[in-house]
Design an enzyme around this catalytic site. Structure first.
Site, PDB file in Angstrom:
ATOM      1  N   HIS A   1       4.784  -5.458 -14.863  1.00  0.00           N
ATOM      2  CA  HIS A   1       5.308  -6.677 -15.475  1.00  0.00           C
ATOM      3  C   HIS A   1       6.558  -6.371 -16.299  1.00  0.00           C
ATOM      4  CE1 HIS A   1       5.103 -10.764 -17.068  1.00  0.00           C
ATOM      5  NE2 HIS A   1       5.299 -10.251 -18.274  1.00  0.00           N
TER       6      HIS A   1
ATOM      7  N   GLU B   1       3.275  -6.938  -8.482  1.00  0.00           N
ATOM      8  CA  GLU B   1       2.495  -7.454  -9.610  1.00  0.00           C
ATOM      9  C   GLU B   1       1.422  -8.431  -9.134  1.00  0.00           C
ATOM     10  OE1 GLU B   1       3.454  -9.486 -13.956  1.00  0.00           O
ATOM     11  OE2 GLU B   1       4.732  -9.912 -12.239  1.00  0.00           O
TER      12      GLU B   1
ATOM     13  N   ASN C   1       3.861  26.028  -2.144  1.00  0.00           N
ATOM     14  CA  ASN C   1       3.468  27.292  -1.522  1.00  0.00           C
ATOM     15  C   ASN C   1       1.968  27.539  -1.680  1.00  0.00           C
ATOM     16  OD1 ASN C   1       4.628  30.052  -0.420  1.00  0.00           O
ATOM     17  ND2 ASN C   1       3.125  30.568  -1.981  1.00  0.00           N
TER      18      ASN C   1
END
Length: 789
Positions: free
Chosen positions: A52, A74, A511
């Protein structure tokens, strides 16, 4: 105020991008939180508030594409918040995909352009989720709008418009309520303006200014920035936090020749009812039908109908966006107010100490005048005494007693020995006071330095908080199960270091997930839990910070690493390496044990980049591993790059600073101990041959090379060393780094400069570049030697 609301305002854009990045990070972390705990209503509420706020902020700076897309997002979050849609993996994936779109939109705005890719697919998916979750939202919004409120009808004027009958959600009212201070109540003040007034376009601002005297104006409908436009708004509703009565608010808001009617309503008790939360002020029974389409129409209509003007309006903002977007990465800091207060106290102490020094300076000036007066008096008496010596000798010859002559001399010149006594005592007192002021200034300077450093320090959570999303995406791509643990997120680090730390840690984590953690089947066969664990940990150790990336995977297969290194020609087949040394081979350029190239690994550039970037930050990285149990990457970094410990060395008349973190040892040797091999100089230190680089020759400095001894400072790391020959070692000192600019930036082997206590400039040695220079010199010397042969 109008300048601030201008979408081309550079300061406004800085604040917008800073706030938006915080909102995006907040959204991402909380979306991942509800994936693990779908019933975490606090996280759901926080997501809704962040979306919002992002929507409202974007609308303020006229970034309409972000505001519209955030509004769509929203809507879905509102359904989740009201428990009409359950949190599922598909919902989380959709929200994260939508968040990625918002990130891309923000990045485009930073670069001065507008996001041009279609969002129709993700928008339709969100709408289908809302539709599939239930169609209750529409009736809920419609019901209160139709509900009559006869008790308020008498006070509403016949000409009341949509502004005074605007529908507010329960959440919006609750949000406004939070803006009220203790003792204040929330009021809606609906004002109808007189269109015949010659200054009708500024009426909304006039009432706003008047109501500020009664409390805090939290919101206006139309929006506050719309009131600044040169347009007439007949009806405006102000939401005010105030401890005044309705009559007082109405009297304040009613302005002669400006307003036609004013109606103040207390909204404090409205939250508990069903109709009040959506009714900001009393409407006529027939009026509520209009607000619904009026409120709903701007969002979809604004995009297609006003697309061209919107883009044109956004162009000025886009021009300033790139600068602010990139600048805020390194210029905006969020600082605890206590740290600023501490600095203010230190500054006030500095002002007091300055006054003390000014007073001491005045006293020293007075004492100088006093000394000159006493000195003149002393010299005059000495002159007179010597002038009278012949007379005294003549009197002795004429039979005058020596005793009498001595008495005369004492009477006239007896105070000559004590003429400076009072001055000396005063000078000692003043010197003691000056010494005390100097010590106090030293203490304040030290605390100021520490305070400023603390302001530059930011929690490493700014980096760590991005990795839950990274690990989530990786495990889905690789078909693995990984649990990420974060420790030491409050550990603080210089912001300049944090900005450059994201990529190295990213490579280490990727990794660990890709190479370290095994597949669920492999882990199950090895007697492990199907879900692997990656620990990201930070901790302070002295003046350094240590960041560990630990996994409980299969570890590094040392034999496979050796074979791969030999196969790629990175090491000689006959070279003997310990397991620890072999593990370090993964940092070599072009090295990778991946069987095939994927979007995660296989090109052999990741860990090489990590080591290079960490060394540029004056840090080190080490890897340890135990086959079958996991691996650990340890990154050690200085807390700050602004002030370092430096070893001061002298070459000729010049003084250089070598970062102490890069100094392994220093030795004093006879010059004949330095030998020449293949046209380059080397030194044998405990049976280890180290290349020697003379700073005098590198920087073309005249120096005395006839001395018997010289000093060699060995710098670098355990696997790459070089000896730097200097004339003398001065000692260790805190060095404040000043960047070099213009033509000096290309000077090889120099990373910056510092000003010493005597005001002279000391250049700071770049050890990394020195190592590269040393390697190039060796190669060049060998080539010259082979040509001569």
């Amino acid at each position: 105020m109008s300048d601030y609301l201008d979408s081309t305002n550079e300061e406004l854009l800085k604040d917008y991008f800073s706030e938006s990045e915080m909102m995006v990070d907040n959204l991402e972390s909380n979306i991942l939180a509800i994936e693990n705990d779908p019933n975490n209503h606090d996280a759901i509420d926080e997501i809704f508030r962040a979306a919002h706020t992002l929507k409202g902020n974007s609308a303020t700076v006229e970034f309409s594409e972000i505001a519209h897309f955030a509004h769509t997002m929203e809507d879905l979050l509102d359904e989740v918040r009201s428990d009409k849609i359950k949190v599922t993996e598909d919902i989380v994936d959709t929200l994260l995909t939508a968040l990625d779109v918002i990130k891309a939109m923000l990045e485009e705005r930073k670069n001065g352009s507008v996001y041009g890719e279609s969002v129709e697919e993700i928008t339709n998916k969100i709408k289908s989720m809302i539709g599939g979750g239930g169609s209750a939202p529409a009736p809920k919004a419609a019901a209160p709008a139709v509900a009559p409120t006869p008790q308020a009808a008498p006070s509403a004027p016949a000409a009341s418009s949509a502004a005074s009958t605007v529908a507010l959600s329960e959440y919006e009212l609750a949000e406004l309520k939070q803006g009220c201070e203790p003792g204040q109540q929330l009021w809606s003040v609906a004002v109808t303006f007189d269109e015949s007034n010659p200054m009708n376009s500024v009426g909304g601002i006039q009432v706003f200014a008047a109501l500020k005297a009664c409390g805090t104006v939290l919101k206006t409908i139309p929006d506050f920035d719309a009131l600044y436009e040169d347009e007439f708004h007949k009806d405006v509703t102000y939401f005010v936090a105030s401890n005044n009565t309705a009559e007082q608010l109405e009297d304040t808001a009613f302005l002669d020749d400006v307003t036609l009617s004013v109606d103040a309503k207390n909204l404090d008790n409205a939250v508990a009812s069903d109709s009040a939360p959506v009714q900001a002020a009393a409407p006529q029974p027939s009026a509520p039908v209009a607000p619904a389409p009026q409120a709903a129409s701007p969002a979809p209509a604004a995009a297609p109908a006003a697309e061209a003007p919107k883009k044109e309006a956004a162009k000025p903002a886009a021009k300033t966006a790139p600068a602010t977007g990139h600048a805020q990465q390194s210029t905006i800091l969020r600082v605890d107010s206590k740290r600023v207060d501490n600095l203010m106290n230190l500054v006030s102490e500095t002002v007091i100490t300055k006054a003390s020094f000014n007073q001491s300076q005045q006293q020293f000036a007075d004492m100088l005048i006093q000394f000159q007066t006493l000195d003149s008096s002393y010299k005059e008496k000495v002159r007179r005494m010597f002038e009278q010596l012949p007379q005294y000798l003549e009197e002795i010859q004429n039979g005058v007693a020596v005793k009498d002559i001595k008495a005369n001399i004492t009477n006239e010149f007896g105070d000559i020995a004590s003429i400076f006594d009072a001055f000396e005592n005063r000078f000692k007192d003043l010197n003691s006071k000056f010494h005390s002021s100097t010590q106090n200034l030293g203490r304040i300077t030290g605390e100021l330095q520490e305070g400023i450093m603390k302001i530059r320090m930011v929690p490493i959570s700014q980096v760590f908080d991005r990795f839950p999303r990274v690990v989530r995406d990786l495990q889905k791509d690789l078909g693995k199960k990984v649990n990420l643990l974060l420790e030491g997120e409050d550990t603080e680090l210089d912001k300049t270091v944090v900005d450059d730390l994201m990529d190295p840690i990213m490579h280490c984590v990727r990794n660990s997930v890709d190479h370290g953690i095994e597949s669920p089947e492999e882990r199950k066969n090895a007697g492990k839990d199907e879900t692997g664990t990656v620990l990201l940990k930070a901790a302070n150790e002295g003046n350094s910070i240590v960041i560990d990336v630990v996994d409980d995977g299969g570890g590094i297969n040392v034999e496979k690493v050796k074979a791969k290194a030999i196969d790629k020609g990175l090491i000689h087949p006959s070279k003997v390496l310990s397991d620890q040394e072999a593990a370090q081979l993964i940092f070599l350029p072009g090295f990778s044990t991946a069987e095939k190239i994927t979007n995660v690994s296989g090109r052999g550039v990741g860990l090489d980049v990590v080591k290079t970037m960490i060394e540029k930050l004056n840090g080190t990285i080490q890897v340890t591993s135990e086959h079958g149990k996991g691996s650990k990457f340890s990154i050690r970094l200085p807390l700050t790059l602004a002030i370092i410990q430096g070893l001061l060395v002298r070459v000729g008349r010049e003084v250089y600073s070598i970062p102490i973190a890069s100094v392994i040892e220093s030795v004093r040797v006879k010059k004949e101990e330095i030998n020449t091999i293949d046209n380059y100089e080397v030194l044998n230190v405990r049976n280890e041959v180290i290349s020697v680089l003379r700073l005098s020759r590198l920087f073309n400095i005249r120096t005395n090379e006839d001395g018997e001894y010289c000093f060699v400072v060995i710098v670098g790391s355990q696997d790459k060393k070089i000896g730097v020959m200097v004339d003398n070692l001065i000692g260790e000192e805190d060095v404040v780094i000043k960047p070099l600019r213009d033509q000096f930036t290309q000077s090889p082997g120099i990373s910056g400069a510092s000003i010493l206590g005597d005001g002279s400039v000391s250049l700071i040695i770049d050890v990394g570049q020195l190592l590269e220079l040393g390697v190039r010199q060796e190669i060049q010397a060998r080539q010259e030697s082979s040509v001569e042969d």
